[in-house]
Design an enzyme around this catalytic site. Structure first.
Site: not given
Length: 915
Positions: A465, A550
């Protein structure tokens, strides 16, 4: 012929807190070596391992994975770094011949250290992910013990833990090149020593004057994979003071059967290496015709060849050798033009990714080959084909990759950048990554050299991220650029042999939400992470982008694990508080909260919810294979501590029901019900066309009746396609039951062999699905047969379970005769035992689960773990039988037979079926 060997130094270590040791390193390794004793500050050490692992072994701390014990262990933020700075000591013997050289090797230390060998000091520089090799030839005692003392210092910036906790604590750990999860996350509490220790392999290696360093193996393919060339470059170091005239031989072998090996290639080249010099030698390309290829799980065999490189020095003999199992395969990765998701191809075949996120095996870094074998086999058993090694965890170890090679799990390996610790969070973290960018790149390059020969390694990713700081990112892009063959295979000329690149054969992606992952632009478009309505996973509105790195759900461990890891006061399920708006809030007890519990609303049904959630998640993605999605990774596969969320199996290695929901949904050929459209679908992820198959669909109500059955004939599924077969119309019928079960079976017409079996618990919209609760009182009759084989300490069981309710009536009527007649029962001399469960109620034997127990165990938790089941958490309709394979190793010293227990929705107390 010289003797060449590597000896592991993993036993006989002692440890002591540095502030309690009066001697320095020179004294410890000369005049005052430590010993154990009642007055000694020294204790037996865990190496490889961490300081906390050593303290736990010696019962100097309580188990930080149990209850609230972790709260009682002093945190490095409160104690200071000296408290977790430890001395480690061992001794070894090593004889060497003339012109032999000895190296002491540390594959990883966290975070820096000074090493003393027989009084001589060497500083080991900082960095958790780098190797160290010390030439100790001239300081050895060839006839006596050699003494080694290592003082290990914690990370420079261990940080503090804010009262509210959070992702990565106060983020100070991000200033170091180290694992970032150690300050705590929303799935783990802080690791008090920040993983300080000699946490990976330690060895002594003995070579001749020339040693082999980090060979690089790369394969290229031509003529539709009929021709393969193996490219090999290796560094050769001459330790002697004279020029070395060497012959370097490479041998490629494959095992045929029963240990018999075939030599595919035996090739030798001559090399001259200057005194005290290093040479990078590239072999001419080595040719194989029609090699056995390495394929990911579900696509084919994981064929591996042994590549052995040997260097022989003139007038000395064999000087060094190196061996690596190697799989011939080509991995390609591009952004798909249809979905916008990242698309992977293996050996030219597109692969639909269904995998999960991985942190590490154990939060105290108690890593072992046995644990890794179980971890990776579990993933293969779930029919996964990729594991993502998340950026806040480890650069995984060669043993991890070895088992991924064996079981066919592709690996996405991230470097040590996470958004929470590198640019955002509360407090806002440092966006510029670690303080020492050169150290980060040194560790990254060393990690690439350590892992690059594994066929399972699919791609490198800059961070989680987040992307690395600009200078690091640009350096990684350059270091990990693709060789021209892997960008444009048709190019006639190459600038260099592929094996001279640092990697060159697999892509580098700068971050987990960039370039074909999530929205591809780094915006927060992964997730969600909590419980969902199962039908939502199938809807176009659920997730917009082609590859979700995810997406998660609940993942509660079984009750036995909660009892085993918490004292009695932690066994209470959450309280329920209903607000004025009708919302029911779960209020977990203090221990559940500490262990990161995520609400279910009905915790008594946790495993049933686990199963339904994860199956629906993966079925929903599979339903849109290639039309909307190229892949999905579940957050997350397992837990490196005793957490209560996000896992297919718990830290004690007991599988949850979600394990088997995933196993079903991700099988290579799968029959499923689209919960949004109510269409029956066949998902074929293989490269072979599926034809001459039929689907049987039957509905069973809570009274044991079958109000609906249908056979769908002449079904065909092209390779790598999803086929809509027919609408499932029972729910629209006039007399549909409010709660019912649906059984789907896909089978070959010719031999009635079942390809895929799928079972659903369903309810009509707006109806009361809690009618399943009183169904617990039903007593469904079962017949169980068991056959067992004992091979050394390993048990192999085959257990067949038969739901005998209404079986005779069904067969007399000829109803669904095909459905049951192809399910065999273990019979004849192989029957070890027969168990009949008396009951008079007709119906589905719902949600049955095996467990294996040690009847001699004195502790409350009698489970034997791990156990490998061919299936578990299963249901049987009236007249149906299923066979299961169960394998496990008996605990050391166990004298009585283990006990296999079967429990279920209708059998909460369970009963013994073996032992």
């Amino acid at each position: 012929m010289s003797e060449i060997r590597k000896t592991l130094l993993h036993s006989g270590w002692l440890a002591a807190r540095s502030t309690e040791v009066n001697e320095d390193g020179k004294q410890l390794t000369t005049t005052n070596p430590p010993s154990l004793g009642s007055q000694s500050k020294w204790m037996e050490a865990v190496v490889p391992g961490t300081v906390l692992g050593t303290l736990l072994k010696n019962k100097a701390i309580p188990d930080p994975f149990c209850g609230l014990h972790n709260e009682t262990i002093i945190d490095i933020a409160d104690s200071g770094r000296d408290y977790y700075t430890f001395w480690f000591f061992t001794k070894f013997q090593c004889k060497r011949l003339l012109n032999q050289y000895v190296h002491l090797n540390f594959r990883a230390i966290n975070y820096s250290a000074e090493v003393y060998v027989n009084g001589h000091k060497t500083d080991l520089p900082k960095g958790m992910f780098r190797r160290h090799s010390l030439d100790v030839t001239d300081i050895l005692h060839p006839e006596n013990d050699n003494l080694v003392a290592v003082i290990v210092h914690p990370p420079d910036h261990p940080g503090t833990i804010p009262p509210q906790g959070g992702q990565g604590g106060d983020h100070e750990i991000g200033k170091d090149v180290a694992a970032q999860y150690v300050e705590g996350w929303d799935w783990i509490c802080p690791i008090r020593d920040r993983n300080t220790g000699i946490w990976d392999e330690v060895s002594i290696s003995v070579t001749g004057p020339v040693r082999i360093i980090d060979p690089h193996l790369v394969s290229t393919f031509f003529d539709n994979y009929k021709r393969v060339y193996l490219h090999v470059t290796t560094e050769l170091e001459n330790k002697s003071t004279w020029k070395a005239d060497c012959s370097v031989t490479i041998q490629i072998t494959t095992e045929l059967e029963n240990g018999v090996c075939l030599v595919e290639i035996l090739h030798t080249e001559n090399v001259m290496i200057p005194a005290r010099g290093k040479t990078q030698h590239t072999f001419k390309p080595l040719f194989l015709y029609k090699p056995e290829l390495w394929w990911p799980n579900g696509m084919g065999k994981q064929s591996l060849y042994d590549v052995v490189i040997t260097v022989v020095v003139k007038e000395f003999g064999e000087s060094d050798s190196w061996m690596q199992p190697f799989g011939f395969r080509k991995v390609e990765s591009v952004i798909d033009s249809v979905t916008g998701g990242r698309l992977f191809k293996i050996n030219g075949e597109p692969i639909f990714i269904r995998g999960g996120n991985w942190i590490l095996s154990d939060g105290l870094l108690r890593l072992s080959k046995e644990r890794y074998r179980t971890d990776i086999k579990f993933h293969a058993d779930m029919n996964m084909n990729m594991i993502r090694c998340w950026g806040g965890g480890l650069a995984e170890r060669p043993e991890f990759y070895h088992y991924c090679d064996i079981y066919g799990l592709l690996v996405w390996q991230e470097f040590w950048i996470t958004g929470d610790v590198d640019g955002r969070g509360v407090p806002v973290s440092n966006p510029n990554g670690p303080l020492d960018h050169d150290l980060f790149l040194l560790c990254a390059r060393d990690t690439v050299r350590l892992l690059r020969n594994h066929p399972s390694l699919a791609l490198w990713v800059g961070g989680n991220e987040q992307v690395p700081p600009k200078d690091i990112n640009e350096a990684l892009k350059q270091d990990l650029r693709l060789h021209p063959y892997f960008e444009t295979p048709s190019l006639p000329d190459w600038d260099a042999d592929p094996s001279v690149y640092l990697d060159g054969a697999r892509v580098y992606v700068q971050g987990s939400m960039w370039d074909g992952f999530a929205d591809g632009k780094g915006n927060f478009t992964d997730g969600p992470y909590e419980i969902q309505y199962p039908e939502d996973f199938f809807k176009d509105t659920f997730y917009k982008f082609g590859f979700n790195p995810e997406v998660g759900s609940v993942g509660m461990p079984v009750a036995d694990t909660i009892r085993a890891t918490m004292p009695r006061e932690g066994w209470e399920i959450p309280l329920f508080k209903k607000g004025g708006d009708g919302f029911v809030e779960e209020v977990p007890n203090r221990m559940w909260e500490y262990h990161k519990y995520i609400p279910y609303s009905k915790p008594g049904k946790a495993q049933l919810v686990n199963n339904i959630q994860y199956r629906a998640l993966l079925e929903g993605w599979s339903s849109r294979m290639w039309t909307k999605y190229t892949g999905v990774l579940v957050w997350k596969n397992q837990n490196p501590w005793t957490g209560l969320r996000g896992q297919f199996y718990d830290h004690l290695l007991d599988q949850t029901a979600s394990f088997y929901g995933c196993r079903s949904a991700a099988e290579p050929v799968h029959v499923q019900l689209n919960l949004a459209s109510n269409f029956i679908e066949v998902v074929n992820t293989t490269s072979k066309k599926l034809s001459d198959v039929e689907i049987e669909a039957s509905v069973w109500d809570l009274d044991g009746d079958c109000p609906y059955s249908n056979v769908f004939n002449r079904v065909s599924a092209p390779p790598k396609k999803v086929v809509k077969v027919s609408e499932f119309t029972y729910a629209k019928s006039e007399n549909a039951k409010p709660v019912y079960f649906l059984l789907l079976k896909l089978y070959h017409v010719s031999d009635k062999k079942v390809i895929s079996r799928n079972f659903y618990w369903l309810h009509l919209p707006g109806k009361d699905y809690t009618l399943l609760e009183p169904y617990r009182k039903k007593q469904i009759p079962l017949k169980i047969t068991c056959d067992s084989v004992l091979v050394g300490p390993k048990f192999e069981l085959e257990i067949t379970v038969h739901n005998t309710s209404r079986a005779n009536a069904l067969q007399e009527e000829g109803l669904l005769h095909k459905l049951f007649s192809r399910c065999g029962v273990v019979a004849g001399d192989s029957i070890r035992g027969l168990k009949v469960v008396v009951g008079s109620d007709p119906g589905v034997a719902f949600f049955l689960r095996f467990s294996v127990h040690n009847v001699e165990a004195e502790q409350q938790d009698t489970r034997i773990l791990p156990v490998h089941y061919s299936d578990n958490y299963f249901s049987l309709v009236p007249g149906e039988s299923m066979s299961f394979k169960i394998s496990f190793a008996a605990p050391t010293g166990m004298k009585k037979s283990p006990r296999v227990v079967l429990r279920g929705w209708n059998y909460p107390d369970g009963f013994t079926v073996f032992g």
